[in-house]
Design an enzyme around this catalytic site. Structure first.
Site, PDB file in Angstrom:
ATOM      1  N   ASP A 181       0.859  -1.175   0.000  1.00 20.04           N
ATOM      2  CA  ASP A 181       0.000   0.000   0.000  1.00 20.04           C
ATOM      3  C   ASP A 181       0.904   1.236   0.000  1.00 20.04           C
ATOM      4  O   ASP A 181       2.134   1.137   0.065  1.00 20.04           O
ATOM      5  CB  ASP A 181      -0.970  -0.045   1.197  1.00 20.04           C
TER       6      ASP A 181
HETATM    7  C1  BGC Z   1      -5.180   3.043   0.375  1.00 22.10           C
HETATM    8  C2  BGC Z   1      -5.449   1.966  -0.633  1.00 22.10           C
HETATM    9  C3  BGC Z   1      -5.412   2.531  -2.030  1.00 22.10           C
HETATM   10  C4  BGC Z   1      -4.080   3.209  -2.254  1.00 22.10           C
HETATM   11  C5  BGC Z   1      -3.919   3.789  -3.651  1.00 22.10           C
HETATM   12  C6  BGC Z   1      -3.946   3.845   0.027  1.00 22.10           C
HETATM   13  O1  BGC Z   1      -3.770   4.947   0.846  1.00 22.10           O
HETATM   14  O2  BGC Z   1      -5.041   2.471   1.650  1.00 22.10           O
HETATM   15  O3  BGC Z   1      -6.683   1.356  -0.368  1.00 22.10           O
HETATM   16  O4  BGC Z   1      -5.651   1.537  -2.972  1.00 22.10           O
HETATM   17  O5  BGC Z   1      -3.938   4.261  -1.314  1.00 22.10           O
HETATM   18  O6  BGC Z   1      -4.682   4.911  -3.835  1.00 22.10           O
END
Ligand code: BGC
Length: 748
Positions: free
Chosen positions: A304
């Site tokens: 993430d």
């Molecule tokens: C979130 C994810 C997301 C990613 C990309 C992160 O901050 O936890 O769920 O897919 O950002 O935007």
């Protein structure tokens, strides 16, 4: 002689396995053979779009354009294999084509190996970062339909409209089981039950990925997220620690991911948090032993956002970024959502050159990434669509699916004295912070990350107020209060006094992740006080809740004539809600989570017996505002004749459970039928009940239908002290609606 033929057979089998592997992966293997360490690490690097656009990170020049120098630095110098996100807000199709087309042009024409970039996006309730796309109810609302086929259809539309923009990877669905109602991402989940999350997750993945190989140009790669137990954090604050036993991990959090892998999910995103003190991004047990060796997941595992950096800066398990990089790669990640610099890339190259990470370890991840690109059909032939190629983008056919989902999601929680449906000619006062807001109907991840900036609202849609004005000539409006502040009460209470019924639309500011952290689950004070003032008028109050998570309403709910949970129903939600209020649509949603009554009594529907055994102290421990699975219909569906095909279930056999449902009303109704079981005694303390199956049926006016479920031993299982799913012999109850019956499970 026998030994000889055995050796020959083994050799033959090995050879055919190699041939099969070569045949399947010939393109991928040929590329890997040619790749330098730098090119391999580049494939494992994922950058934010901001890095390759004009302007600074999070400070792009409007309108956003690629910066040719930065783009070439990313693709030619660092060999980056993946880009994500949208520079902060949605773009029209044409702009996406320009951006992604520009990226792929350089990737496929100017790089040495001509490998295209895989572009990832969070299209979590429709293609929310593509202007004018169809917006669906958020996942929690989708779960309230108890109709996974709608989630399948929503995912198909989302895939189509995301592909129309040239993107091939969707960071969806969220398979986290929401066990803490305070969490800012509850609305992104399919609720608190593992079975519901599994069934809806499978449906979404089938819808996103389609059935063809390679994936056709109307589908894309799904990403099950966030592995594992992100929804189980103790504090309810985003990205805070989860503490849990092996039993909880396996029984509650793992099943949706297991089901998703069996459905063929191509990618997974890792939980940013920690479990029992180990950040998941550094946890080899979770990322390699469990995910790869046990679950046999062969797809791509992406980190993430900034989570390798966080191993050093936030979790404090790595004394520097280089150790953090080592830990994450060693634990088992394939791709790092870095995403704003080249530190991961440079450090991983150093680690390989120093011999701490082997090149063959890189090959494992690169193989998965290139295989993903191949499965998407883009490895050799990536084409950027033109606007004419996707005629159904944003079409009324797609919108009809979003609308149908909202119709089956919105949940009638209370309806005292048959306040609803509203009667013709009633004077209706519509009020509250959610009454005239499209942003609140849609929630976060709507055209922007937090979804609060109203300039992105598509004004062609109706807010609840606009929809009510369209269906009734007798509507007045004043906001009365904002999310956190009381406004002009004199005017609002005057209008309330002149009305026959008040529709009070209360809600929560859209938010997600850290910005959505709260300290108190109660609905904001200003809104509670405002509803109390409205109740004092003596007019019936219909409370409509438009919210990210179940905000407490115990101070007002019992006095309200009716309560409707709208969740975040999306762009069509205003119209659908109005149709439910006037009775044009018969509500059929049911709560996919327990709606708590008190801040300090946050319990799940499947709690343990001891959590409620305190009656001698005069305290009813499990006393939620509304139970999981609760939801009313205008038709008062009757449940009768619960029968089992036998009084005993024998191991290896199945029981048929039947019951009759009838619709005594003069309107069509839909009903979600939920089958719970209760284990009388077990070696691990059993839950008071567990959802084991569900199905949704339609009943014509006056119609009676027989509903059938089949029940096997596996359906009754739980995780025992050895971490295995088992079903122990003994007595069980079945509960469906108001009906219960008992049976015995025996081994033979
Ligand atoms: C979130 C994810 C997301 C990613 C990309 C992160 O901050 O936890 O769920 O897919 O950002 O935007």
């Amino acid at each position: 002689m026998r030994k000889c033929s055995l050796v020959f057979l083994v050799l033959l089998l090995q050879l055919s396995a190699i041939v099969r592997a070569q045949k399947a992966d010939a393109d991928v293997e040929a590329l890997i053979r040619q790749m330098s360490i730098e090119e391999k690490v580049g494939q494992m690097t994922q950058l934010n779009l901001d890095v390759v656009c004009e302007g600074g990170i999070y400070k792009l020049v409007e309108p956003h354009h690629l910066d040719p120098t930065k783009l070439r630095e990313a693709l030619l110098k660092y060999h980056v294999g993946s880009i994500l996100n949208c520079g902060g807000h949605a773009y029209p199709l044409k702009q996406w084509h320009e951006l992604i087309g520009g990226i792929q042009e350089v990737a496929t024409k100017e790089t040495r190996l001509k490998i295209p970039v895989i572009y990832g996006i969070d299209a979590i309730h429709g293609a929310n970062y593509v202007s004018k796309s169809t917006l669906f109810p958020q996942q929690l609302a989708q779960a309230a339909t108890f109709n996974p086929d709608l989630a399948f259809q929503a995912a198909e539309v989302t895939a189509y409209e995301t592909r129309a923009a040239g993107m091939t990877w969707n960071f969806s669905p969220v398979l986290d089981v929401a066990r803490n109602p305070l969490w800012s991402r509850v609305f992104e989940t399919f609720g608190e039950d593992a079975l519901v999350c599994s069934r809806f997750g499978e449906a979404a993945i089938r819808g996103y990925q389609g059935a063809s190989t390679p994936i056709d140009n109307t589908h894309l790669a799904a990403c099950m997220k966030h592995f594992l137990a992100y929804g189980g954090n103790r504090t309810g604050k985003d990205r805070t620690p989860t503490y849990l036993s092996e039993i909880q991990l396996r029984e509650l959090y793992l099943p949706p991911f297991k089901a998703a892998i069996e459905t063929g999910a191509l990618t997974v995103m890792i939980n940013s948090g920690e479990i029992n003190g180990v950040p998941v991004h550094a946890d080899k047990n979770i990322l390699t032993r469990l995910l790869r060796e046990e679950l046999k997941f062969e797809g791509v595992a992406v980190t993430d956002w900034e989570d390798v950096i966080k191993l050093h800066l936030n979790h404090k398990v790595a004394p520097n970024l280089k150790e953090a990089t080592f830990m994450a790669v060693d634990a088992g990640i394939d791709m790092c959502m870095v995403p704003n610099d080249y530190d991961f890339t440079k450090l991983l190259i150093e680690l390989v050159k120093e011999g701490r990470i082997s090149e063959s370890r890189l090959d494992v991840s690169v193989r998965r990434i290139l295989t993903l690109k191949k499965k998407l059909g883009i490895l050799k032939n990536v084409s950027i669509p033109n606007e004419q190629q996707y005629p159904k983008f944003g079409s009324s056919a797609h919108r009809a699916i979003a609308r149908k989902t909202a119709e089956e999601a919105i949940t009638l929680l209370e309806n005292r004295n048959q306040t609803l449906p509203l009667k013709a000619n009633q004077k209706i006062f519509v009020t509250g912070p959610a009454a005239n807001s499209l942003s609140l109907l849609n929630g976060a991840w709507t055209r922007t990350w937090q979804g609060v900036d109203t300039i992105w609202d598509d004004q062609s849609n109706n807010t609840i107020l606009e929809a009510m004005l369209a269906v009734s000539p007798n509507v007045t409006y004043a906001p009365g209060c904002g999310i956190d502040t009381l406004l002009n009460l004199t005017n609002a209470l005057n209008l309330a006094n002149q009305s026959d019924v008040i529709v009070a639309c209360m809600g929560e500011k859209p938010s997600t992740e850290k910005p959505g952290d709260i300290d108190d689950l109660s609905l904001p004070r200003a809104q509670l006080d405002y509803v109390k003032a409205l109740l004092k008028t003596g007019k019936p109050v219909v409370l409509v809740l438009v919210e990210n998570r179940p905000r407490l309403v115990n101070e007002i709910a019992d006095q309200c004539a009716a309560v409707v949970m709208a969740y975040q129903p999306g762009d069509t939600g205003g119209d659908v809600l109005a149709d439910i209020l006037i009775g044009k649509v018969n509500p059929s949603g049911k709560l996919p989570l327990t709606y708590p009554r008190y801040n300090h009594s946050l319990m799940w529907y499947d709690h343990k017996y001891t959590e409620t055994f305190d009656t001698q102290f005069g305290n009813k421990a499990f006393n939620p505002q509304w139970e999981f699975g609760h939801g009313l219909s205008y038709s008062e569906i009757r449940y009768t004749d619960l029968k089992l095909s036998a009084p005993t279930l024998i191991k290896g056999d199945s029981l048929t459970v039947t019951l009759s449902l009838s619709n005594p009303s003069d309107r069509e109704a839909k009903e979600s039928v939920l089958l719970f079981t209760r284990d009388h005694y077990a070696s691990i303390t059993p839950s008071v009940k567990k959802l084991r199956n569900f199905s949704k049926i339609t009943l014509k006016p006056g119609e009676t239908k027989t509903v059938r479920f089949s029940l096997k031993a596996e359906d009754l299982s739980f995780v025992d002290a050895n971490g295995m799913f088992v079903t122990e012999p003994g007595d069980f109850d079945i509960q469906i609606g108001p009906l219960t019956t008992t049976f015995k499970y025996v081994l033979k």
